[in-house]
Design a protein around this motif. Structure first.
Motif, PDB file in Angstrom:
ATOM      1  N   GLU A 159      20.844   6.771  47.175  1.00  9.18           N
ATOM      2  CA  GLU A 159      21.105   6.749  45.730  1.00  9.18           C
ATOM      3  C   GLU A 159      20.201   5.766  44.989  1.00  9.18           C
ATOM      4  N   TYR A 160      19.500   4.877  45.692  1.00  8.74           N
ATOM      5  CA  TYR A 160      18.603   3.940  45.030  1.00  8.74           C
ATOM      6  C   TYR A 160      17.136   4.289  45.267  1.00  8.74           C
ATOM      7  N   ASP A 161      16.870   5.439  45.830  1.00  6.62           N
ATOM      8  CA  ASP A 161      15.482   5.831  46.070  1.00  6.62           C
ATOM      9  C   ASP A 161      14.720   5.947  44.758  1.00  6.62           C
ATOM     10  N   PRO A 162      13.468   5.535  44.741  1.00  4.63           N
ATOM     11  CA  PRO A 162      12.646   5.658  43.539  1.00  4.63           C
ATOM     12  C   PRO A 162      12.127   7.085  43.381  1.00  4.63           C
ATOM     13  N   TYR A 163      11.514   7.344  42.251  1.00  2.84           N
ATOM     14  CA  TYR A 163      10.958   8.665  41.986  1.00  2.84           C
ATOM     15  C   TYR A 163       9.527   8.769  42.518  1.00  2.84           C
ATOM     16  N   VAL A 164       9.290   9.843  43.245  1.00  3.16           N
ATOM     17  CA  VAL A 164       7.946  10.231  43.657  1.00  3.16           C
ATOM     18  C   VAL A 164       7.820  11.724  43.356  1.00  3.16           C
ATOM     19  N   VAL A 165       6.815  12.087  42.580  1.00  4.31           N
ATOM     20  CA  VAL A 165       6.651  13.471  42.144  1.00  4.31           C
ATOM     21  C   VAL A 165       5.282  13.980  42.547  1.00  4.31           C
ATOM     22  N   VAL A 166       5.250  15.136  43.199  1.00  2.00           N
ATOM     23  CA  VAL A 166       3.994  15.825  43.509  1.00  2.00           C
ATOM     24  C   VAL A 166       3.749  16.857  42.419  1.00  2.00           C
ATOM     25  N   GLY A 199      -7.045  18.856  43.701  1.00  2.00           N
ATOM     26  CA  GLY A 199      -6.470  19.124  42.389  1.00  2.00           C
ATOM     27  C   GLY A 199      -5.027  18.686  42.238  1.00  2.00           C
ATOM     28  N   MET A 200      -4.397  18.292  43.336  1.00  2.72           N
ATOM     29  CA  MET A 200      -3.011  17.850  43.306  1.00  2.72           C
ATOM     30  C   MET A 200      -2.942  16.389  42.874  1.00  2.72           C
ATOM     31  N   ALA A 201      -1.805  15.974  42.322  1.00  4.91           N
ATOM     32  CA  ALA A 201      -1.580  14.573  41.952  1.00  4.91           C
ATOM     33  C   ALA A 201      -0.206  14.144  42.441  1.00  4.91           C
ATOM     34  N   VAL A 202      -0.078  12.868  42.738  1.00  7.14           N
ATOM     35  CA  VAL A 202       1.212  12.284  43.115  1.00  7.14           C
ATOM     36  C   VAL A 202       1.480  11.129  42.162  1.00  7.14           C
ATOM     37  N   MET A 203       2.671  11.075  41.602  1.00  5.03           N
ATOM     38  CA  MET A 203       3.055   9.989  40.688  1.00  5.03           C
ATOM     39  C   MET A 203       4.307   9.309  41.223  1.00  5.03           C
ATOM     40  N   TRP A 204       4.326   7.975  41.158  1.00  2.00           N
ATOM     41  CA  TRP A 204       5.497   7.241  41.615  1.00  2.00           C
ATOM     42  C   TRP A 204       5.681   5.965  40.798  1.00  2.00           C
ATOM     43  N   GLN A 205       6.887   5.433  40.842  1.00  2.00           N
ATOM     44  CA  GLN A 205       7.193   4.187  40.147  1.00  2.00           C
ATOM     45  C   GLN A 205       6.944   3.008  41.077  1.00  2.00           C
ATOM     46  N   ASN A 206       6.412   1.924  40.527  1.00  6.61           N
ATOM     47  CA  ASN A 206       6.148   0.710  41.300  1.00  6.61           C
ATOM     48  C   ASN A 206       7.206  -0.356  41.092  1.00  6.61           C
ATOM     49  N   VAL A 207       8.017  -0.186  40.073  1.00  5.15           N
ATOM     50  CA  VAL A 207       8.970  -1.224  39.680  1.00  5.15           C
ATOM     51  C   VAL A 207      10.394  -0.685  39.747  1.00  5.15           C
ATOM     52  N   ARG A 208      11.340  -1.581  39.707  1.00  7.16           N
ATOM     53  CA  ARG A 208      12.740  -1.175  39.696  1.00  7.16           C
ATOM     54  C   ARG A 208      13.098  -0.565  38.344  1.00  7.16           C
ATOM     55  N   THR A 209      13.976   0.384  38.351  1.00  7.94           N
ATOM     56  CA  THR A 209      14.395   1.030  37.111  1.00  7.94           C
ATOM     57  C   THR A 209      15.122   0.063  36.196  1.00  7.94           C
ATOM     58  N   ASP A 210      15.906  -0.844  36.785  1.00  6.95           N
ATOM     59  CA  ASP A 210      16.706  -1.765  35.975  1.00  6.95           C
ATOM     60  C   ASP A 210      15.985  -3.052  35.633  1.00  6.95           C
ATOM     61  N   ASN A 211      14.802  -3.284  36.203  1.00  7.02           N
ATOM     62  CA  ASN A 211      14.028  -4.492  35.916  1.00  7.02           C
ATOM     63  C   ASN A 211      12.552  -4.174  36.101  1.00  7.02           C
ATOM     64  N   LEU A 212      11.850  -3.920  35.017  1.00  8.15           N
ATOM     65  CA  LEU A 212      10.460  -3.476  35.087  1.00  8.15           C
ATOM     66  C   LEU A 212       9.507  -4.587  35.502  1.00  8.15           C
ATOM     67  N   MET A 213       9.978  -5.823  35.582  1.00 13.00           N
ATOM     68  CA  MET A 213       9.149  -6.934  36.037  1.00 13.00           C
ATOM     69  C   MET A 213       9.387  -7.248  37.507  1.00 13.00           C
ATOM     70  N   GLU A 214      10.113  -6.386  38.200  1.00  8.32           N
ATOM     71  CA  GLU A 214      10.400  -6.604  39.623  1.00  8.32           C
ATOM     72  C   GLU A 214       9.918  -5.399  40.421  1.00  8.32           C
ATOM     73  N   SER A 215       9.215  -5.657  41.509  1.00 12.24           N
ATOM     74  CA  SER A 215       8.644  -4.573  42.308  1.00 12.24           C
ATOM     75  C   SER A 215       9.730  -3.772  43.016  1.00 12.24           C
ATOM     76  N   ASN A 216       9.456  -2.502  43.234  1.00 16.06           N
ATOM     77  CA  ASN A 216      10.326  -1.657  44.048  1.00 16.06           C
ATOM     78  C   ASN A 216       9.623  -1.464  45.391  1.00 16.06           C
ATOM     79  N   LEU A 217      10.104  -2.190  46.404  1.00 15.67           N
ATOM     80  CA  LEU A 217       9.418  -2.197  47.692  1.00 15.67           C
ATOM     81  C   LEU A 217       9.438  -0.841  48.383  1.00 15.67           C
ATOM     82  N   LEU A 218      10.342   0.031  47.986  1.00 18.05           N
ATOM     83  CA  LEU A 218      10.429   1.337  48.643  1.00 18.05           C
ATOM     84  C   LEU A 218       9.195   2.193  48.383  1.00 18.05           C
ATOM     85  N   THR A 219       8.414   1.862  47.353  1.00 15.73           N
ATOM     86  CA  THR A 219       7.181   2.621  47.113  1.00 15.73           C
ATOM     87  C   THR A 219       5.963   1.927  47.714  1.00 15.73           C
ATOM     88  N   THR A 220       6.190   1.108  48.728  1.00 18.79           N
ATOM     89  CA  THR A 220       5.087   0.660  49.573  1.00 18.79           C
ATOM     90  C   THR A 220       4.469   1.899  50.220  1.00 18.79           C
TER      91      THR A 220
END
Length: 363
Positions: free
Chosen positions: A163-170, A308-329
């Motif tokens: 339930e805390y997984d970040p977003y990764v979109v292909v 031609g494909m792209a991958v987009m992901w979040q680097n930060v936590r949803t609730d704190n944009l100044m804190e890294s989301n380590l799951l997108t290592t």
């Protein structure tokens, strides 16, 4: 060189044997850093003068992973402890008080030059909490239909602890073949330099270093406008593209874990890289591994490249944009055969205005 206060290594009554060994290892690394990194002529005199420990506990704090948002590395091999990491206040305190133990002395110049230099009227690309609604809105709509989006990671309460997984979109169809080939050519025109001093399997061509060449390129500008529209971020909040040329190297046998959150983003005017996009500019044959990008902390998610494909992901936590989301290592897998190569490109969405920060000399 004045290294500051003598460091305290407490006895086994106050800490475990393993913790004490961590402190001693940190002291050895600190000693090497002060002798061979800070004495390099490229380090300015002011940073060298400030490179000291103001407290006797600095080495112990550093050994606990309090210096970096990504936690500490094991045996200095760049593998992260996902449960470790420090908050913004901890990092800024240690940058000022323990830069030697934290091995952040090279950051001191940018900190004293750039901290507090953000335009007070600069608006963020996202507010805290908006990332979730942004991605969920796109999942529920047809806004990205032309790109054939596939959400390969997202918060899902039905799947146990995901339930805390970040977003990764292909985005299966983000560039045309001709656009991908044009960016390849642009990279060769700009010229390749090593992506980092320690990286011997990738070279990059940065539009940041050749702004006129990229800004006068109609195809490049069209792609950047598309990314701006995709992410609802103004062009000024986009970091210029970095085109990357990966190649095989027999001396490199393992992938290196990376994260796009930079410690300097805690004080630099543009703030952190909130979102990252990686554009695939060429294919990789399945017989050569058929994989290029992986997220080991997202249940070993691996993405097979397609031109031609792209991958987009979040680097930060949803609730704190100044804190890294380590799951997108993430990691770029190395080639198993000699003579193989692959091209891609990075574009990052900054929290604040990157163009303005660049003009201020703080990008």
């Amino acid at each position: 060189m004045n290294t500051g206060r003598h460091q305290l290594v407490r006895g086994t009554k106050d800490m475990t044997k393993e913790d004490r060994e961590e402190v001693i290892a940190t002291l050895h690394i600190m000693d090497h850093y002060s002798k061979y990194t800070i004495t390099d002529p490229s380090v300015d005199a002011k940073s060298r003068e400030r490179c000291r420990n103001e407290f006797r506990m600095c080495a112990e704090w550093a050994s606990r992973g309090m210096c970096l948002p990504l936690g500490h590395d094991d045996d200095d091999d760049e593998t992260f402890d996902i449960n470790d990491g420090a908050g913004k206040d901890d990092i800024l305190f240690l940058l000022n008080s323990c830069p030697l133990a934290c091995r952040m002395c090279e950051e001191l110049e940018s900190f004293h030059k750039c901290a507090g230099r953000r335009d007070p009227l600069s608006k963020p690309s996202f507010q805290s909490g908006e990332l979730h609604s942004f991605f969920e809105g796109k999942r529920a709509s047809e806004d990205w239909a032309e790109y054939e989006p596939l959400f390969v990671s997202y918060p899902e309460k039905k799947e146990g602890n995901r339930e805390y997984d970040p977003y990764v979109v292909v985005l299966k169809k983000f560039l045309s073949d001709s656009e991908a080939e044009h960016l390849q050519s642009l990279g060769f025109d700009i010229g390749w330099t090593p992506s980092s001093p320690s990286d011997n399997y990738a070279n990059s061509a940065r539009c940041h270093n050749q702004e006129d060449q990229c800004n006068n390129d109609a195809v490049y500008q069209e792609i950047m406008k598309r990314i701006s529209s995709l992410t609802n971020a103004t062009i000024s909040h986009l970091e210029p593209m970095e085109i990357v040329h990966f190649h095989s190297n027999s001396a490199q046998h393992k992938s290196t874990l990376q994260h796009n959150f930079e410690v300097s983003s805690l004080w630099m005017p543009a703030g952190p890289r909130v979102l990252s996009l990686f554009l695939f500019l060429s294919d990789i044959r399945e017989e050569d591994g058929g994989r290029q990008l992986g997220f080991p902390y997202l249940d070993w998610l691996q993405i097979r490249p397609k031109k031609g494909m792209a991958v987009m992901w979040q680097n930060v936590r949803t609730d704190n944009l100044m804190e890294s989301n380590l799951l997108t290592t993430f990691e770029h897998f190395h080639f198993e055969k000699e003579g193989e190569s692959f091209l891609g490109a990075n574009v990052h969405v900054r929290l604040y205005n990157w163009t303005d920060a660049n003009i201020r000399g703080c990008a």
